[in-house]
Design a protein around this motif. Structure first.
Motif, PDB file in Angstrom:
ATOM      1  N   TYR A  63      68.659  23.056  18.333  1.00  0.00           N
ATOM      2  CA  TYR A  63      68.223  21.662  18.324  1.00  0.00           C
ATOM      3  C   TYR A  63      69.187  20.922  17.411  1.00  0.00           C
ATOM      4  O   TYR A  63      69.106  21.062  16.200  1.00  0.00           O
ATOM      5  CB  TYR A  63      66.800  21.547  17.798  1.00  0.00           C
ATOM      6  CG  TYR A  63      65.785  22.315  18.618  1.00  0.00           C
ATOM      7  CD1 TYR A  63      65.336  21.816  19.844  1.00  0.00           C
ATOM      8  CD2 TYR A  63      65.288  23.536  18.183  1.00  0.00           C
ATOM      9  CE1 TYR A  63      64.418  22.507  20.600  1.00  0.00           C
ATOM     10  CE2 TYR A  63      64.357  24.237  18.927  1.00  0.00           C
ATOM     11  CZ  TYR A  63      63.933  23.720  20.138  1.00  0.00           C
ATOM     12  OH  TYR A  63      63.022  24.406  20.891  1.00  0.00           O
ATOM     13  N   ASN A  95      55.187  31.241  11.838  1.00  0.00           N
ATOM     14  CA  ASN A  95      55.452  29.859  12.239  1.00  0.00           C
ATOM     15  C   ASN A  95      56.943  29.560  12.165  1.00  0.00           C
ATOM     16  O   ASN A  95      57.607  29.960  11.213  1.00  0.00           O
ATOM     17  CB  ASN A  95      54.731  28.874  11.312  1.00  0.00           C
ATOM     18  CG  ASN A  95      53.244  28.820  11.606  1.00  0.00           C
ATOM     19  OD1 ASN A  95      52.440  29.200  10.794  1.00  0.00           O
ATOM     20  ND2 ASN A  95      52.906  28.383  12.778  1.00  0.00           N
ATOM     21  N   GLY A  96      57.436  28.893  13.186  1.00  0.00           N
ATOM     22  CA  GLY A  96      58.835  28.483  13.170  1.00  0.00           C
ATOM     23  C   GLY A  96      59.810  29.601  13.454  1.00  0.00           C
ATOM     24  O   GLY A  96      61.023  29.436  13.305  1.00  0.00           O
ATOM     25  N   ALA A  97      59.310  30.753  13.912  1.00  0.00           N
ATOM     26  CA  ALA A  97      60.197  31.886  14.175  1.00  0.00           C
ATOM     27  C   ALA A  97      61.056  31.657  15.406  1.00  0.00           C
ATOM     28  O   ALA A  97      62.132  32.231  15.546  1.00  0.00           O
ATOM     29  CB  ALA A  97      59.368  33.158  14.354  1.00  0.00           C
ATOM     30  N   GLY A  98      60.565  30.825  16.320  1.00  0.00           N
ATOM     31  CA  GLY A  98      61.309  30.573  17.554  1.00  0.00           C
ATOM     32  C   GLY A  98      60.609  31.109  18.791  1.00  0.00           C
ATOM     33  O   GLY A  98      61.220  31.235  19.858  1.00  0.00           O
ATOM     34  N   LYS A  99      59.320  31.398  18.671  1.00  0.00           N
ATOM     35  CA  LYS A  99      58.578  31.961  19.809  1.00  0.00           C
ATOM     36  C   LYS A  99      58.473  30.952  20.953  1.00  0.00           C
ATOM     37  O   LYS A  99      58.766  31.267  22.113  1.00  0.00           O
ATOM     38  CB  LYS A  99      57.168  32.388  19.364  1.00  0.00           C
ATOM     39  CG  LYS A  99      57.164  33.310  18.155  1.00  0.00           C
ATOM     40  CD  LYS A  99      55.764  33.737  17.763  1.00  0.00           C
ATOM     41  CE  LYS A  99      54.864  32.615  17.269  1.00  0.00           C
ATOM     42  NZ  LYS A  99      55.318  31.982  16.020  1.00  0.00           N
ATOM     43  N   THR A 100      58.053  29.747  20.608  1.00  0.00           N
ATOM     44  CA  THR A 100      57.914  28.720  21.638  1.00  0.00           C
ATOM     45  C   THR A 100      59.278  28.367  22.237  1.00  0.00           C
ATOM     46  O   THR A 100      59.400  28.154  23.448  1.00  0.00           O
ATOM     47  CB  THR A 100      57.238  27.469  21.050  1.00  0.00           C
ATOM     48  OG1 THR A 100      55.950  27.842  20.571  1.00  0.00           O
ATOM     49  CG2 THR A 100      57.092  26.371  22.081  1.00  0.00           C
ATOM     50  N   SER A 101      60.300  28.356  21.380  1.00  0.00           N
ATOM     51  CA  SER A 101      61.651  28.079  21.887  1.00  0.00           C
ATOM     52  C   SER A 101      62.074  29.141  22.892  1.00  0.00           C
ATOM     53  O   SER A 101      62.722  28.833  23.904  1.00  0.00           O
ATOM     54  CB  SER A 101      62.653  28.042  20.738  1.00  0.00           C
ATOM     55  OG  SER A 101      62.262  27.086  19.788  1.00  0.00           O
ATOM     56  N   GLU A 140      51.832  26.304  24.753  1.00  0.00           N
ATOM     57  CA  GLU A 140      51.188  26.236  23.446  1.00  0.00           C
ATOM     58  C   GLU A 140      50.295  24.996  23.385  1.00  0.00           C
ATOM     59  O   GLU A 140      50.661  23.933  23.861  1.00  0.00           O
ATOM     60  CB  GLU A 140      52.288  26.132  22.376  1.00  0.00           C
ATOM     61  CG  GLU A 140      51.784  26.162  20.963  1.00  0.00           C
ATOM     62  CD  GLU A 140      52.943  26.253  19.969  1.00  0.00           C
ATOM     63  OE1 GLU A 140      54.079  25.904  20.316  1.00  0.00           O
ATOM     64  OE2 GLU A 140      52.701  26.694  18.843  1.00  0.00           O
ATOM     65  N   GLU A 146      50.611  31.592  22.342  1.00  0.00           N
ATOM     66  CA  GLU A 146      49.516  31.525  21.361  1.00  0.00           C
ATOM     67  C   GLU A 146      48.189  31.084  21.958  1.00  0.00           C
ATOM     68  O   GLU A 146      47.633  30.057  21.562  1.00  0.00           O
ATOM     69  CB  GLU A 146      49.912  30.595  20.203  1.00  0.00           C
ATOM     70  CG  GLU A 146      51.132  31.104  19.462  1.00  0.00           C
ATOM     71  CD  GLU A 146      51.203  30.602  18.026  1.00  0.00           C
ATOM     72  OE1 GLU A 146      50.159  30.606  17.352  1.00  0.00           O
ATOM     73  OE2 GLU A 146      52.307  30.230  17.590  1.00  0.00           O
ATOM     74  N   GLN A 199      50.411  35.045  17.022  1.00  0.00           N
ATOM     75  CA  GLN A 199      50.518  35.273  15.588  1.00  0.00           C
ATOM     76  C   GLN A 199      49.434  36.253  15.147  1.00  0.00           C
ATOM     77  O   GLN A 199      49.480  36.779  14.038  1.00  0.00           O
ATOM     78  CB  GLN A 199      50.330  33.963  14.817  1.00  0.00           C
ATOM     79  CG  GLN A 199      51.392  32.964  15.116  1.00  0.00           C
ATOM     80  CD  GLN A 199      51.711  32.117  13.910  1.00  0.00           C
ATOM     81  OE1 GLN A 199      51.790  32.604  12.796  1.00  0.00           O
ATOM     82  NE2 GLN A 199      51.907  30.822  14.146  1.00  0.00           N
TER      83      GLN A 199
HETATM   84  N1  LIG Z   1      62.160  19.725  19.502  1.00  0.00           N
HETATM   85  C1  LIG Z   1      62.657  20.260  18.375  1.00  0.00           C
HETATM   86  N2  LIG Z   1      63.574  19.590  17.639  1.00  0.00           N
HETATM   87  C2  LIG Z   1      64.086  20.104  16.503  1.00  0.00           C
HETATM   88  N3  LIG Z   1      63.762  21.296  16.011  1.00  0.00           N
HETATM   89  C3  LIG Z   1      62.848  22.024  16.672  1.00  0.00           C
HETATM   90  C4  LIG Z   1      62.257  21.541  17.885  1.00  0.00           C
HETATM   91  N4  LIG Z   1      61.390  22.466  18.338  1.00  0.00           N
HETATM   92  C5  LIG Z   1      61.435  23.470  17.452  1.00  0.00           C
HETATM   93  N5  LIG Z   1      62.311  23.221  16.452  1.00  0.00           N
HETATM   94  C6  LIG Z   1      62.646  24.125  15.338  1.00  0.00           C
HETATM   95  O1  LIG Z   1      63.031  25.344  15.883  1.00  0.00           O
HETATM   96  C7  LIG Z   1      62.470  26.414  15.151  1.00  0.00           C
HETATM   97  C8  LIG Z   1      61.651  27.316  16.059  1.00  0.00           C
HETATM   98  O2  LIG Z   1      60.559  26.580  16.549  1.00  0.00           O
HETATM   99  P1  LIG Z   1      59.497  27.180  17.570  1.00  0.00           P
HETATM  100  O3  LIG Z   1      58.563  26.093  17.927  1.00  0.00           O
HETATM  101  O4  LIG Z   1      60.209  27.871  18.656  1.00  0.00           O
HETATM  102  O5  LIG Z   1      58.748  28.253  16.650  1.00  0.00           O
HETATM  103  P2  LIG Z   1      57.407  29.044  16.927  1.00  0.00           P
HETATM  104  O6  LIG Z   1      57.705  30.451  16.618  1.00  0.00           O
HETATM  105  O7  LIG Z   1      56.871  28.754  18.259  1.00  0.00           O
HETATM  106  O8  LIG Z   1      56.460  28.466  15.799  1.00  0.00           O
HETATM  107  P3  LIG Z   1      54.870  28.238  15.827  1.00  0.00           P
HETATM  108  O9  LIG Z   1      54.255  29.547  15.518  1.00  0.00           O
HETATM  109  O10 LIG Z   1      54.649  27.246  14.717  1.00  0.00           O
HETATM  110  O11 LIG Z   1      54.498  27.717  17.156  1.00  0.00           O
HETATM  111  C9  LIG Z   1      61.656  25.793  14.039  1.00  0.00           C
HETATM  112  O12 LIG Z   1      62.421  25.820  12.869  1.00  0.00           O
HETATM  113  C10 LIG Z   1      61.427  24.388  14.480  1.00  0.00           C
HETATM  114  O13 LIG Z   1      61.367  23.525  13.387  1.00  0.00           O
END
Ligand SMILES: Nc1ncnc2c1ncn2[C@@H]1O[C@H](COP(=O)(O)OP(=O)(O)OP(=O)(O)O)[C@@H](O)[C@H]1O
Ligand SMILES: [Mg+2]
Lengths: 295, 235
Positions: free
Chosen positions: B11, B36-42, B82, B159, B191
């Protein structure tokens, strides 16, 4: 009593036109995040199509169909050519793009057609009035009212019962998730623009029928009003846009009827003042969701 | 069935995924765990074509990267996003109908409805109700049911227990277990480590955009490293 009913009909006819325009704007905005400043130019295209087809002696009904078709095709082309390339860009970029499209079309109308208003020869029966009891109702108002009501009912049916309509509502609510349902983004954009073009076309017919002429800047004022209606109704809410349109129509007609004649020139300012009051009480608009963001 | 290698997502200047590789075999339930923020949703977003990504993703030999989400759904992979993301202004039935939009065959769609209503009886009771008026647990069931309507071979869940009461979480995990038992392949992002590994075959642990641990569910459950990964002590 008669005056009241007369004004009510006027308010519904005017409000209906605003409502159709506002619905088209809201649909495109909620699906694409685009505030389409060139919506008025779609109206104008429809009106020019009507003008030329009547000039070239097409039957009147065919001219009406042609005008609508022209507005729909223009809307779909506008999306394809101008907006699709910037659809992932920021909202400001899209806004500027639509501003450019609007300016280009206005200049094109001025240079290729005419900078002056052109009279549209509407059939004479439209100028008449219908007597209902002791009431004199303008033919155009009556038709506008009937057509708007029929069109809105048809749209309710489409939005509720057809696959296309349900997909449109879903996309207006949450575009990305709608794509996750396997519904093609391009089809959604094209559908939203086609529908907004159709609505602008219908509004153009009413507008021209009332004023009897078409000019390059014709779309500006009604679409400005429609924008206000969208905001009052609640940005992103389709039902709200329609409600906002009718509210604005009602306010304008009420002011026209109630204001003493020396205050009449201020009626647009006063109606905007009333709108601001509405927004002070309900900042999210009539039907706006209190959620943050639009997507 | 699904093979991911060297997946990267950024990003702007922030690198959210730094080369994630994982495999999901036919009929498997694989858990992707991480704080949180590990990158799972990404990761799931990249798989579904929702965000731009580098690397390679293959579903039964078909390359997915660069394809649109609507195309990927048609290839048989569906995401339960999510936060559920049900269409709140639409009825339960309309939500399901949209989920089945890719089904062209009317008979197949009917079968799909019957199957989904059998699995989620509460949705049949509430079919005419607005989805926004359902409870959190019901909305999660609807989100899963909606995804099943497209008849996927591989289901991605992001999740599903998020924000739900413990008893409701039980229901949801029970449902996921049943789906797996029916032969569906599932990639479960969670999680809730213990609950996920109870029903999963294998798992991966994602921290800071990298896979730091992988193994069978049993191995991961035993491992101290999973707990440490969560506390940020790993890597
Ligand atoms: N649209 C976006 N713009 C900028 N940064 C983003 C965006 N989406 C996610 N991030 C960043 O990318 C990283 C991974 O985010 P992601 O949502 O994939 O994590 P996650 O494992 O799904 O977390 P969670 O458990 O909170 O859902 C985080 O540091 C987040 O801040
Ligand atoms: Mg997440």
């Amino acid at each position: 009593m008669d005056i009241l009913i007369q004004n009510l009909i006027n308010a519904l006819a005017l409000g209906g036109t605003y409502a159709l325009l506002a619905l088209g704007l809201a649909l495109v905005f909620s699906i694409m995040g685009l505030i389409n400043l060139a919506h008025g130019e779609l109206m104008t295209i429809g009106a020019y199509a009507l003008y030329f087809m009547i000039l070239w002696a097409f039957p009147f009904w065919l001219a009406l169909v042609g005008a609508l078709l022209c507005a729909v095709v223009a809307a779909v082309l506008m999306e394809r050519v101008a907006f699709r390339p910037v659809r992932d860009a920021s909202m400001a970029t899209m806004l500027l793009t639509s501003f450019a499209v609007s300016a280009i079309l206005q200049v094109a109308y001025q240079n290729l057609i005419s900078p002056r208003p052109l009279p549209v020869a509407m059939p004479s029966f439209l100028g008449g009035a219908v007597e209902i009891g002791s009431l004199q109702v303008g033919m155009i108002q009556l038709l506008a009212l009937g057509c708007t009501a029929a069109l809105l009912l048809l749209l309710v049916w489409v939005f509720r019962y057809t696959a296309f309509g349900v997909a449109m509502r879903a996309a207006a609510e949450d575009f990305d998730t709608t794509r996750l349902m396997g519904i093609r983004a391009n089809a959604l954009f094209a559908g939203a623009f086609a529908l907004s073009g159709l609505l602008a076309g219908v509004a153009a017919l009413f507008w021209v029928a009332q004023r009897g002429s078409v000019d390059p800047l014709m779309g500006f004022l009604p679409v400005l009003k429609a924008f206000i209606a969208v905001i009052v109704g609640g940005l992103g809410s389709l039902v709200g846009a329609v409600a906002g349109g009718f509210l604005l129509g009602a306010i304008e007609i009420a002011l026209r009827a109630l204001l003493p004649s020396d205050l009449l020139p201020y009626r647009d300012a006063l109606s905007l003042l009333l709108i601001i009051l509405v927004l002070l009480v309900r900042p999210q608009g009539l039907m706006g969701r209190r959620r943050e963001g639009v997507r | 069935m699904l093979s991911v290698s060297g997946l990267t997502v950024s990003y702007g200047a922030v690198l959210a995924l730094r080369g994630v590789s994982l495999e999901v075999g036919r009929g498997e339930l694989v858990a992707l765990l991480g704080p949180n923020g590990a990158g799972k949703t990404s990761t799931l977003g990249a798989l579904m074509g929702l965000c731009r990504a580098g690397g390679a993703v293959c579903l039964d030999g078909e390359a997915l990267l660069g394809r649109a989400p609507e195309k990927i759904v048609r290839l048989g992979m569906t995401l339960v996003p999510e936060g559920r993301r049900v269409f709140g202004g639409l009825t339960v039935e309309e939500n399901l109908r949209l989920g089945g939009a890719v089904q062209r065959d009317e008979a197949a769609r009917r079968r799909q409805y019957a199957e989904v209503y059998a699995l989620f009886p509460v949705l049949e009771e509430r079919s005419g109700q607005l989805a926004g008026s359902l409870s959190g647990g019901e909305q999660q069931q609807l989100a899963i049911a909606r995804a099943l309507m497209s008849g996927p071979r591989l289901l991605l869940l992001d999740e599903p227990s998020l924000g739900l009461a413990p008893k409701v979480v039980d229901t949801i995990f029970g449902l996921i277990d049943r789906l797996r038992a029916s032969g569906l392949t599932i990639l479960l992002v969670e999680q809730n480590v213990d609950r996920s590994l109870e029903i999963a075959d294998r798992g991966y642990v994602l921290v800071g955009g990298e896979i730091v641990l992988a193994g069978t569910a049993g191995e991961l459950l035993q491992s101290q490293d999973v707990q440490r990964a969560y506390l940020g002590l790993a890597s």
